[in-house]
Design a protein around this motif. Structure first.
Motif, PDB file in Angstrom:
ATOM      1  N   LYS A 140     -32.109  26.592   9.103  1.00  0.00           N
ATOM      2  CA  LYS A 140     -31.638  26.676  10.560  1.00  0.00           C
ATOM      3  C   LYS A 140     -30.940  27.994  11.098  1.00  0.00           C
ATOM      4  O   LYS A 140     -31.183  28.436  12.068  1.00  0.00           O
ATOM      5  N   SER A 141     -30.112  28.396  10.065  1.00  0.00           N
ATOM      6  CA  SER A 141     -29.298  29.454  10.502  1.00  0.00           C
ATOM      7  C   SER A 141     -30.032  30.704  10.401  1.00  0.00           C
ATOM      8  O   SER A 141     -29.868  31.481  11.225  1.00  0.00           O
ATOM      9  N   LEU A 142     -31.098  30.584   9.463  1.00  0.00           N
ATOM     10  CA  LEU A 142     -31.953  31.777   9.204  1.00  0.00           C
ATOM     11  C   LEU A 142     -32.851  31.856  10.406  1.00  0.00           C
ATOM     12  O   LEU A 142     -33.115  33.147  10.981  1.00  0.00           O
ATOM     13  N   ILE A 143     -33.206  30.827  11.053  1.00  0.00           N
ATOM     14  CA  ILE A 143     -34.178  31.000  12.332  1.00  0.00           C
ATOM     15  C   ILE A 143     -33.368  31.463  13.400  1.00  0.00           C
ATOM     16  O   ILE A 143     -33.808  32.268  14.132  1.00  0.00           O
ATOM     17  N   LYS A 144     -31.970  30.965  13.524  1.00  0.00           N
ATOM     18  CA  LYS A 144     -31.171  31.512  14.557  1.00  0.00           C
ATOM     19  C   LYS A 144     -31.247  33.220  14.761  1.00  0.00           C
ATOM     20  O   LYS A 144     -31.179  33.943  15.371  1.00  0.00           O
ATOM     21  N   ARG A 145     -30.786  33.640  12.980  1.00  0.00           N
ATOM     22  CA  ARG A 145     -30.944  35.016  12.913  1.00  0.00           C
ATOM     23  C   ARG A 145     -32.270  35.757  13.428  1.00  0.00           C
ATOM     24  O   ARG A 145     -32.394  37.017  13.834  1.00  0.00           O
ATOM     25  N   GLN A 185     -35.192  40.786   4.650  1.00  0.00           N
ATOM     26  CA  GLN A 185     -34.094  39.936   4.117  1.00  0.00           C
ATOM     27  C   GLN A 185     -34.210  38.605   4.404  1.00  0.00           C
ATOM     28  O   GLN A 185     -33.713  37.751   3.644  1.00  0.00           O
ATOM     29  N   ILE A 186     -34.104  38.197   5.804  1.00  0.00           N
ATOM     30  CA  ILE A 186     -34.323  36.850   5.999  1.00  0.00           C
ATOM     31  C   ILE A 186     -35.574  36.211   5.357  1.00  0.00           C
ATOM     32  O   ILE A 186     -35.134  35.132   4.774  1.00  0.00           O
ATOM     33  N   PHE A 187     -36.417  36.532   5.302  1.00  0.00           N
ATOM     34  CA  PHE A 187     -37.698  35.959   4.520  1.00  0.00           C
ATOM     35  C   PHE A 187     -37.531  36.016   2.968  1.00  0.00           C
ATOM     36  O   PHE A 187     -37.910  34.956   2.296  1.00  0.00           O
ATOM     37  N   ASP A 188     -36.755  36.868   2.419  1.00  0.00           N
ATOM     38  CA  ASP A 188     -36.342  36.891   1.074  1.00  0.00           C
ATOM     39  C   ASP A 188     -35.519  35.687   0.883  1.00  0.00           C
ATOM     40  O   ASP A 188     -35.615  34.879  -0.227  1.00  0.00           O
ATOM     41  N   ASP A 189     -34.499  35.600   1.800  1.00  0.00           N
ATOM     42  CA  ASP A 189     -33.504  34.309   1.612  1.00  0.00           C
ATOM     43  C   ASP A 189     -34.100  33.101   1.636  1.00  0.00           C
ATOM     44  O   ASP A 189     -33.803  31.955   1.081  1.00  0.00           O
TER      45      ASP A 189
END
Length: 778
Positions: free
Chosen positions: A18-23, A5-9
């Motif tokens: 940046k927020s996705l990197i933290k997740r 899901q992260i890579f999809d977003d």
């Protein structure tokens, strides 16, 4: 949120990375984390280069790896997983794999040695990939690697294996920089290779790259990053300026002008800051933050001129003139800072004299600065006194050098200063009668000095023509003064008590060889000798003197040749500055009969060549004289040396151009036999000159009506493989296309008589625009 899901977003938008990197970092401890990351990357390898989603994913991975530990299992796992794909058959997979590896290597601070070696070898293989985009990513990565290798081995000259390891990679990258067919690849290496004494010559070579953006990148990005330009060698500074300011691309010229007038001058103005800098010693200097622009400093400008060797680059066709033209146009603060007080003129140097000359020339061309120039410039009379002072210094220096009391270098400086002052004299306002008389007397005396160098003499003759009136009366005055000066120079040959045979007259020019038995020309006048009645008595009194030795005779003959060459040079400079008919000016006719014709008949080759040149200039002023002497030029073209052949081809071409299209008879075809003979010459320079002359004639309208002879000449050039044949063929093709277009315009006028009459006028007007203003022989 799962890894998928992260890579999809990430693919949807660059916002929120940046927020996705933290997740993603919160998920690092879960089982199968590395496998899930690799699976997502494998899917990315199938995304085409043009897809924006793929580029967002690569950017996201780069940001993630930037914060990751270089020795983390995830980093090593990703790089190991990508290694096989660097040599995949599918070009999309190869491109994405190379791109990701390149981006990761750009943010990592360290990497395992074994993995590093494997990646390095695979990237070297990609240097010869058939896809330019893959080569671009490979050179970007390897440029970073070679820099890191140099940082790890600063003393590579003392190392064995490490030095060879690094040199092998650097050598491969330099080869790509020179030979890769893709401009983006060469430009990437230009901007990514470390700047060292080894790489610097290869980087500066890109100033001659065939790609304009690459050349512009050198001047706008690499050279400012280099630091103080004084680290470059003197010859390289001059080459960079010449290549950049005369580039065919306008943006490259602008980048070079900014480099010179903003960066290089600031390096000289901030000298005290540079005193603490170390010179280039093998390590790339870090890019310094922008320094505030220093206040206008004339000493800094003089240093800059010295740093570009202005005495060589400031010559007639040197790049110094182009550089200073751009400088004055872009630096109004320096225009305001210039001050021509008495101290300035009393202590002239080569740099300050050149600065004054270019300042005056540029200000006169710009109406906005003409008022400032009038306020700063001294009156003409004062300029005349300064010129007289420096002329005397030059002549004293020359005489001291001839006596062996001073070194030759002193003459070079003094001569350059005098030349700049004479250039300034070309731009003075001679409505001031007192100043005009002062300059007239000064220039006339200077021209009559035999020791004055030729370039200074030429400039003095041109200045004297400007001092005289521009009408026919002023031209007659000008030629009369020059003839007097030539007579005074020639009088230095004849001793005060001439010893000549009773039956030989004292000719104005004695250009004949000592062994010649040829009688003097009937056109050579005699000079009245006030002591003629005493000549026999002087001979009898001196008959008891010993005969001159062989060395004395040789010295006398050499002096005679030198003086004759000087007289012919003054005549040449005069003929290049007159426009009237030769027969209507008795002084020009006297010059032809008394100086030029005897020189053409001389047995001394240098005298004869310069005599032919002056004769060609005379033919430009008298059509009948040109017709009479055409066989002479053809004979010299057939029998002369290379220099004389080149000169005769130019003369024949210029004579035709000066007479215009009407010189070609309606009944007889244009005679191009001399130019065809030049195309068949054994000398490449003669072939090139003949081809260029034919091209000029075609561009100036001579092709119409003479198509057959021009086509035959072009075929000869191609058949003989003459130098310039390719350019000649292109000119002929362009002229034929233009003629066809004009014929189509006339034919499409629906029989309109006015259009039919206007077509030849249009063609004649178009041809006249192409005629060069410089129609004289150079």
């Amino acid at each position: 949120m799962s890894i998928g899901q992260i890579f999809d977003d990430v693919q949807r938008s660059s916002v929120g990375h940046k927020s996705l990197i933290k997740r993603l970092k919160r998920l690092e401890g879960i089982p199968e984390f590395d496998e899930d990351i690799k699976q997502c990357i494998f899917r990315l390898l199938e995304v085409a280069k043009a897809e924006a989603a793929g580029n967002r994913l690569v950017k996201f991975l780069t940001l993630y790896m930037q914060d990751a530990d270089a020795s983390s299992p995830t980093t090593s796992a990703i790089l190991l997983a990508l290694l096989p794909y660097l040599s995949a058959k599918d070009k999309t997979a190869r491109y994405r794999a190379t791109q990701i590896v390149s981006q990761i290597l750009g943010v990592l601070s360290a990497i395992d040695d074994e993995l590093y070696g494997a990646i390095r070898n695979e990237l070297i293989r990609r240097l010869h990939d058939k896809v330019p985009a893959i080569r671009l990513e490979a050179v970007t990565a390897l440029g970073r690697l070679v820099e890191s290798e140099m940082d790890d081995n600063p003393d590579e000259k003392d190392s064995d294996s490490d030095s060879d390891y690094e040199a092998g990679l650097l050598e491969k990258l330099l080869d790509v920089l020179q030979n890769d067919s893709n401009a983006d690849v060469r430009r990437a290496l230009l901007l990514n290779l470390p700047i060292t004494p080894t790489t610097l010559p290869y980087l500066l070579e890109r100033a001659r790259d065939r790609d304009a953006p690459t050349r512009r990148a050198l001047y706008s990005r690499l050279l400012p990053k280099l630091g103080d330009f004084r680290h470059l060698s003197l010859s390289m500074r001059e080459k960079l300026l010449r290549w950049g300011l005369r580039d065919r691309d306008e943006k490259v010229r602008q980048a070079t002008a900014r480099l010179f007038s903003e960066r290089w001058i600031e390096d000289c103005a901030n000298t005290k800051d540079h005193a603490n800098e170390t010179q280039l010693d093998g390590e790339q200097q870090s890019e310094q933050p922008e320094k505030p622009i220093a206040e206008a400093s004339i000493p800094a400008l003089l240093e800059l001129l010295e740093r570009i060797d202005i005495m060589n680059s400031g010559a007639e066709h040197g790049v110094g003139l182009d550089a200073m033209r751009e400088f004055w146009a872009s630096r109004p603060d320096y225009v305001d800072a210039v001050n021509f007080e008495d101290d300035f003129w009393d202590n002239l140097t080569a740099e300050s004299a050149f600065m004054a000359r270019t300042f005056i020339e540029c200000c006169q061309q710009d109406p906005a600065t003409q008022a400032k120039l009038e306020d700063k410039m001294p009156e003409v009379t004062r300029i005349g006194f300064y010129l007289q002072k420096n002329l005397n210094n030059l002549l004293d220096t020359i005489r001291a050098i001839n006596d062996g009391t001073r070194p030759d270098d002193d003459q070079v400086d003094q001569e350059f200063i005098v030349e700049q002052l004479l250039h300034i004299a070309h731009h003075l306002d001679y409505t001031d009668e007192i100043g005009r008389r002062k300059m007239f007397s000064l220039l006339r005396d200077a021209i009559s000095v035999a020791e004055l160098p030729e370039e200074s003499t030429r400039l003095a003759v041109e200045a004297l023509r400007l001092v005289c009136n521009a009408d026919a009366a002023g031209e007659r005055e000008f030629t009369a003064v020059i003839l007097e000066a030539i007579a005074e120079v020639h009088d230095t040959i004849t001793p005060s008590e001439p010893e000549v045979p009773d039956n030989e007259e004292d000719s104005f020019v004695s250009a004949r060889s000592e062994v010649s038995s040829e009688p003097a020309s009937d056109t050579t006048p005699t000079r009245t000798n006030p002591n003629a009645a005493n000549v026999p008595k002087q001979r009898k009194a001196s008959s008891g003197k010993p005969k001159p030795t062989t060395e004395e005779e040789e010295a006398k003959a050499l002096k005679e040749i030198v003086i004759n060459l000087k007289c012919l040079h003054i005549a040449q400079s005069m003929l290049q500055n007159v426009t009237g008919n030769l027969q209507s000016n008795i002084h020009l006719e006297s010059l032809l009969n008394n100086l030029v014709i005897p020189a053409v008949r001389s047995y001394e080759i240098p005298v004869r060549e310069r005599g032919v040149l002056c004769l060609g200039l005379c033919c430009m002023l008298e059509p009948k004289l040109a017709e009479e002497n055409a066989p002479l030029f053809v004979h010299c073209l057939a029998r002369g040396n290379e220099g004389l052949q080149v000169m005769c081809v130019k003369i024949l071409c210029d004579v035709l151009l000066s007479r215009g299209r009407s010189s070609a008879s309606e009944d007889a075809a244009l005679d191009l036999a001399p130019f065809v003979k030049g195309l068949r010459s054994e000398y490449g320079e003669v072939q090139s000159t003949a081809a260029g002359s034919l091209g000029k004639l075609m561009l100036c309208g001579f092709y119409s009506g003479n198509e057959a002879v021009f086509d035959e000449a072009c075929e000869v050039a191609i058949g003989e493989n003459a130098k310039g044949a390719e350019l000649l063929s292109k000119v002929r093709a362009a002229v034929q296309v233009e003629a066809a277009q004009e014929a189509a315009v006339v034919a499409g006028a629906d029989g309109d008589a006015g259009a039919a009459v206007a077509a030849p006028e249009k063609r004649q007007k178009s041809s006249s625009k192409r005629v060069s203003a410089e129609s004289r022989v150079e």
